[in-house]
Motif scaffolding. Structure first.
Motif, mmCIF file in Angstrom:
data_model
loop_
_atom_site.group_PDB
_atom_site.id
_atom_site.type_symbol
_atom_site.label_atom_id
_atom_site.label_comp_id
_atom_site.label_asym_id
_atom_site.label_seq_id
_atom_site.Cartn_x
_atom_site.Cartn_y
_atom_site.Cartn_z
ATOM 1 N N LYS A 58 0.816 -1.219 0.000
ATOM 2 C CA LYS A 58 0.000 0.000 0.000
ATOM 3 C C LYS A 58 0.846 1.264 0.000
ATOM 4 O O LYS A 58 0.324 2.358 -0.123
ATOM 5 C CB LYS A 58 -0.913 0.023 1.239
ATOM 6 N N CYS A 94 -5.559 0.201 -2.943
ATOM 7 C CA CYS A 94 -6.140 1.305 -2.180
ATOM 8 C C CYS A 94 -5.250 1.629 -0.981
ATOM 9 O O CYS A 94 -4.821 0.718 -0.275
ATOM 10 C CB CYS A 94 -7.532 0.884 -1.713
ATOM 11 N N LEU A 96 -6.182 3.023 1.718
ATOM 12 C CA LEU A 96 -6.934 2.828 2.959
ATOM 13 C C LEU A 96 -6.817 1.349 3.332
ATOM 14 O O LEU A 96 -6.308 0.546 2.544
ATOM 15 C CB LEU A 96 -8.388 3.272 2.770
ATOM 16 N N ASP A 97 -7.290 0.981 4.507
ATOM 17 C CA ASP A 97 -7.031 -0.398 4.939
ATOM 18 C C ASP A 97 -8.196 -0.942 5.778
ATOM 19 O O ASP A 97 -8.121 -0.999 7.007
ATOM 20 C CB ASP A 97 -5.718 -0.433 5.742
ATOM 21 N N CYS A 98 -9.245 -1.347 5.086
ATOM 22 C CA CYS A 98 -10.415 -1.894 5.790
ATOM 23 C C CYS A 98 -10.180 -3.381 6.068
ATOM 24 O O CYS A 98 -9.659 -4.092 5.197
ATOM 25 C CB CYS A 98 -11.671 -1.733 4.946
ATOM 26 N N TYR A 100 -12.147 -5.809 6.097
ATOM 27 C CA TYR A 100 -12.950 -6.721 5.277
ATOM 28 C C TYR A 100 -12.676 -6.555 3.778
ATOM 29 O O TYR A 100 -13.374 -7.140 2.947
ATOM 30 C CB TYR A 100 -14.455 -6.466 5.545
ATOM 31 N N CYS A 101 -11.679 -5.760 3.423
ATOM 32 C CA CYS A 101 -11.474 -5.414 2.005
ATOM 33 C C CYS A 101 -11.125 -6.646 1.167
ATOM 34 O O CYS A 101 -10.143 -7.344 1.454
ATOM 35 C CB CYS A 101 -10.360 -4.384 1.882
ATOM 36 N N LEU A 103 -9.790 -6.741 -1.623
ATOM 37 C CA LEU A 103 -8.539 -6.597 -2.377
ATOM 38 C C LEU A 103 -7.373 -7.309 -1.701
ATOM 39 O O LEU A 103 -6.396 -7.661 -2.352
ATOM 40 C CB LEU A 103 -8.179 -5.117 -2.556
ATOM 41 N N THR A 146 -10.542 -0.135 -6.133
ATOM 42 C CA THR A 146 -9.888 0.954 -5.403
ATOM 43 C C THR A 146 -10.968 1.820 -4.785
ATOM 44 O O THR A 146 -12.162 1.567 -4.974
ATOM 45 C CB THR A 146 -8.998 1.791 -6.357
ATOM 46 N N ASP A 147 -10.573 2.836 -4.043
ATOM 47 C CA ASP A 147 -11.512 3.862 -3.583
ATOM 48 C C ASP A 147 -11.487 4.958 -4.653
ATOM 49 O O ASP A 147 -10.412 5.382 -5.084
ATOM 50 C CB ASP A 147 -11.046 4.404 -2.229
ATOM 51 N N LYS A 178 -14.584 6.474 0.789
ATOM 52 C CA LYS A 178 -14.665 6.567 2.259
ATOM 53 C C LYS A 178 -13.793 7.725 2.724
ATOM 54 O O LYS A 178 -13.381 7.760 3.871
ATOM 55 C CB LYS A 178 -14.175 5.264 2.902
HETATM 56 S S1 SF4 Z 1 -10.915 -0.462 -1.558
HETATM 57 FE FE1 SF4 Z 1 -12.617 0.099 -0.234
HETATM 58 S S2 SF4 Z 1 -12.804 -1.602 1.221
HETATM 59 FE FE2 SF4 Z 1 -10.755 -1.743 0.273
HETATM 60 S S3 SF4 Z 1 -9.403 -0.634 1.674
HETATM 61 FE FE3 SF4 Z 1 -10.073 0.804 0.090
HETATM 62 S S4 SF4 Z 1 -11.872 1.816 0.987
HETATM 63 FE FE4 SF4 Z 1 -11.497 -0.031 2.192
#
Ligand code: SF4
Length: 362
Positions: A58, A94, A96-98, A100-101, A103, A146-147, A178
């Motif tokens: 990332k 992405c 960001l780091d969810c 449940y992602c 990816l 991606t976001d 997000k």
């Molecule tokens: S692609 Fe969406 S779910 Fe995955 S980390 Fe980025 S914002 Fe979060």
């Protein structure tokens, strides 16, 4: 404007050095080390030696050219209701780091963040597909892999996409995010053909499972700014996390949305329960041992994904739909990645007979 995302290293694929997007990114990140990328494999092998490949990946940005078709129909799943969505993949990965992602389990051979700088090919492909199918309405998103806005402070892609869609009456773009990075959008000509969308969750879920994302209040504030600039907006309750106290927490989010933006500005709201593939579960457990999402009682569904039991999902969707209907009776609300029988149990009729969805799914 802040670029939002600042990588630790930039790899430029041979041949992509002179693209305007490459030059823009390099000008914005003058202190980040840059190398030429001849093949991804050796870099990925180098990264795999690190403890958390996804985390390391990332922080690396690849600028390359996409050589296939940018626009694809969202594949949907047999037995699930198709929401007639198209996807443009102008970036993958992405920052960001969810927890449940999807990816995390998806981009195995190519885990770094990649942006495709050949936007001239992207726009000429879109223009010819839209022109060849004038009777069809294309609902297009850029947030599959991606976001949609997390990289926009670097790429400025929205500044090209939004005016482009403004000039195509048979296409509508959704930028789903997000983040609260909407600065690029404020002065663009959009003619209502771009919807700015936010995935939303209660602050407790955002804090525990959506690392690096904007807080709920910041997302709603960004939505308000977009409404003031005349954009339609959308909200995605996805993934809905059913845990003790969820009713109060989600009802509060619904209320905050309708207190922040006028119902007439909301193009649609979607509802989607927590789901992930069984392969993602060990990755989530390893990367986020504190997350309670892997401990929920999820069961395998016909598409292979794990979901809450139908007997929990259906009443939860009905409740959410009821709260939304109280405040925005006309707002289009749809279920994401759900089977026909779940739709019928929630709406008491098939998706094809829900009047307010005709324009979306038709
Ligand atoms: S692609 Fe969406 S779910 Fe995955 S980390 Fe980025 S914002 Fe979060």
């Amino acid at each position: 404007m802040s670029t939002g995302f600042s990588p630790e290293r930039i790899l430029i694929e041979a041949g992509a050095e002179g693209l305007p997007m490459t030059q823009r990114i390099l000008a914005r990140l003058p202190d980040v080390p840059v190398e030429t990328l001849h093949a991804v494999g050796p870099w990925v092998r180098r990264m795999r030696r690190k403890a958390d490949l996804a985390q390391v990946a990332k922080k690396w940005l690849v600028i390359s050219q996409y050589r296939g078709a940018f626009l694809k129909k969202c594949p949907g799943t047999q037995g699930f209701v198709c929401c007639n969505y198209w996807v443009v993949n102008a970036a993958t990965g992405c920052p960001l780091d969810c927890t449940y992602c999807i990816l995390q389990g998806y981009l195995g051979n190519n885990p770094m963040i990649r942006v495709f700088g050949n936007t001239d090919a992207l726009f000429s492909q879109l223009a010819s597909v839209f022109a060849a199918n004038r009777r069809r309405n294309f609902r297009v998103g850029t947030g599959e892999l991606t976001d949609s806005l997390a990289l926009d402070g670097l790429t400025d892609l929205s500044r090209e996409l939004v005016p482009f869609f403004a000039g195509h009456p048979n296409a509508q773009l959704e930028l789903k995010t997000k983040t609260d990075q909407v600065g690029n959008l404020m002065d663009l000509t959009h003619r209502g053909r771009t919807v700015i969308g936010w995935s939303v969750n209660p602050p407790s879920v955002i804090a525990s499972d959506e690392q690096g994302t904007a807080p709920l209040a910041a997302r709603l504030c960004a939505a308000q700014r977009c409404c003031s600039a005349g954009y339609p907006v959308s909200f995605h309750f996805d993934p809905i996390v059913l845990e003790p106290g969820w009713e109060e927490a989600y009802r509060e989010v619904v209320q905050q949305i309708f207190e922040t933006v006028p119902a007439r500005a909301i193009a649609w709201i979607s509802l989607g329960g927590l789901r992930f593939s069984p392969e993602l579960k060990p990755i989530m457990r390893r990367r986020f041992p504190e997350s309670r999402l892997v401990c929920g009682e999820l069961v395998p569904c016909p598409d292979g994904k794990l979901r809450y039991l139908r007997t929990l999902r259906v009443p939860a969707y009905r409740q959410m739909l009821g709260w939304i209907r109280e405040l925005g009776p006309q707002v289009a609300v749809y279920l994401c990645m759900e089977s026909r029988d779940v739709w019928e149990a929630v709406y008491h009729r098939p998706a094809s007979r829900i009047r307010e969805l005709a324009g979306l799914f038709g």
